[in-house]
Design an enzyme around this catalytic site. Structure first.
Site, mmCIF file in Angstrom:
data_model
loop_
_atom_site.group_PDB
_atom_site.id
_atom_site.type_symbol
_atom_site.label_atom_id
_atom_site.label_comp_id
_atom_site.label_asym_id
_atom_site.label_seq_id
_atom_site.Cartn_x
_atom_site.Cartn_y
_atom_site.Cartn_z
ATOM 1 N N CYS A 43 0.833 -1.211 0.000
ATOM 2 C CA CYS A 43 0.000 0.000 0.000
ATOM 3 C C CYS A 43 0.865 1.258 0.000
ATOM 4 C CB CYS A 43 -0.880 0.037 1.242
ATOM 5 S SG CYS A 43 -2.161 -1.212 1.290
ATOM 6 N N GLU A 87 0.654 3.928 1.903
ATOM 7 C CA GLU A 87 1.045 4.409 3.236
ATOM 8 C C GLU A 87 2.286 3.686 3.733
ATOM 9 O OE1 GLU A 87 -1.850 3.335 2.178
ATOM 10 O OE2 GLU A 87 -3.546 4.248 3.208
ATOM 11 N N CYS A 143 -5.958 1.094 5.174
ATOM 12 C CA CYS A 143 -6.398 -0.253 5.552
ATOM 13 C C CYS A 143 -5.864 -0.588 6.947
ATOM 14 C CB CYS A 143 -5.918 -1.289 4.527
ATOM 15 S SG CYS A 143 -4.160 -1.689 4.640
HETATM 16 N N1 THU Z 1 -4.357 0.419 -1.017
HETATM 17 C C1 THU Z 1 -3.479 1.336 -0.516
HETATM 18 O O1 THU Z 1 -2.534 1.733 -1.187
HETATM 19 N N2 THU Z 1 -3.686 1.786 0.737
HETATM 20 C C2 THU Z 1 -4.683 1.376 1.553
HETATM 21 O O2 THU Z 1 -4.705 1.754 2.722
HETATM 22 C C3 THU Z 1 -5.744 0.517 1.031
HETATM 23 C C4 THU Z 1 -5.500 -0.086 -0.296
HETATM 24 C C5 THU Z 1 -4.133 -0.092 -2.372
HETATM 25 C C6 THU Z 1 -3.741 -1.547 -2.427
HETATM 26 C C7 THU Z 1 -4.197 -1.944 -3.812
HETATM 27 O O3 THU Z 1 -3.183 -1.627 -4.738
HETATM 28 C C8 THU Z 1 -5.382 -1.032 -4.084
HETATM 29 O O4 THU Z 1 -5.318 0.006 -3.126
HETATM 30 C C9 THU Z 1 -6.730 -1.735 -3.980
HETATM 31 O O5 THU Z 1 -6.858 -2.390 -2.774
#
Ligand code: THU
Length: 152
Positions: free
Chosen positions: A68, A70, A103
């Site tokens: 992700c 973050e 997340c």
């Molecule tokens: N994702 C993030 O980059 N940060 C989060 O906190 C939630 C999800 C990304 C992971 C994946 O590439 C896409 O969002 C869909 O889940």
């Protein structure tokens, strides 16, 4: 949600911080590698030293290997500032409305490096921004002291 008076000096400072981090998160979201979800995420954090680090989501054909935005920003910050790096605020840019929160896994990693009162700016491409403290998003966090306070 965290709110502050628009006419105070502290309010102005926080407004500037919010603008700076949201704009950093928006810029870096353009570099997202998201060929599977098409969901572009950007994160920009400020350390207690005043440095800004950014990250994007980096997906993988083995979906579980995706990182992700973050956590990308946090790894970047630790790699540059070292293990004492601490976060005072972070902005996350997505295309969700209302703006999406990090997340659970990212909140847990944030907690390792940020105090309860760290600010989390949730933003989207439409210009909506909401502000929370980290504690509001993860009220019963598992922290280092949770491990230290165990029974022998
Ligand atoms: N994702 C993030 O980059 N940060 C989060 O906190 C939630 C999800 C990304 C992971 C994946 O590439 C896409 O969002 C869909 O889940």
């Amino acid at each position: 949600m965290v709110t502050w008076g628009s006419n105070s000096k502290a309010g102005d400072l926080l407004e500037n911080l919010r603008k700076k981090l949201v704009s950093g998160a928006r810029d870096v979201s353009k570099n997202a590698y998201a060929p599977y979800s098409g969901y572009h995420v950007g994160a920009a954090l400020m350390t207690t030293e005043g440095n800004i680090f950014t990250g994007t989501n980096v997906e993988n054909s083995s979906y579980g290997a995706t990182i992700c935005a973050e956590r990308g920003a946090i790894m970047n910050a630790v790699a540059t500032q070292g293990p004492t790096m601490r976060i005072s605020a972070i902005a996350v840019m997505t295309s969700s409305s209302p703006p999406a929160a990090p997340c659970g896994e990212c909140l847990q990693v944030l907690v390792e490096f940020a105090p309860d009162e760290a600010l989390v700016f949730l933003a989207n491409q439409k210009g909506e921004v909401t502000t929370y403290s980290l504690k509001e998003l993860l009220p019963k966090a598992f922290r280092q002291d949770t491990l230290q306070n165990r029974h022998p």
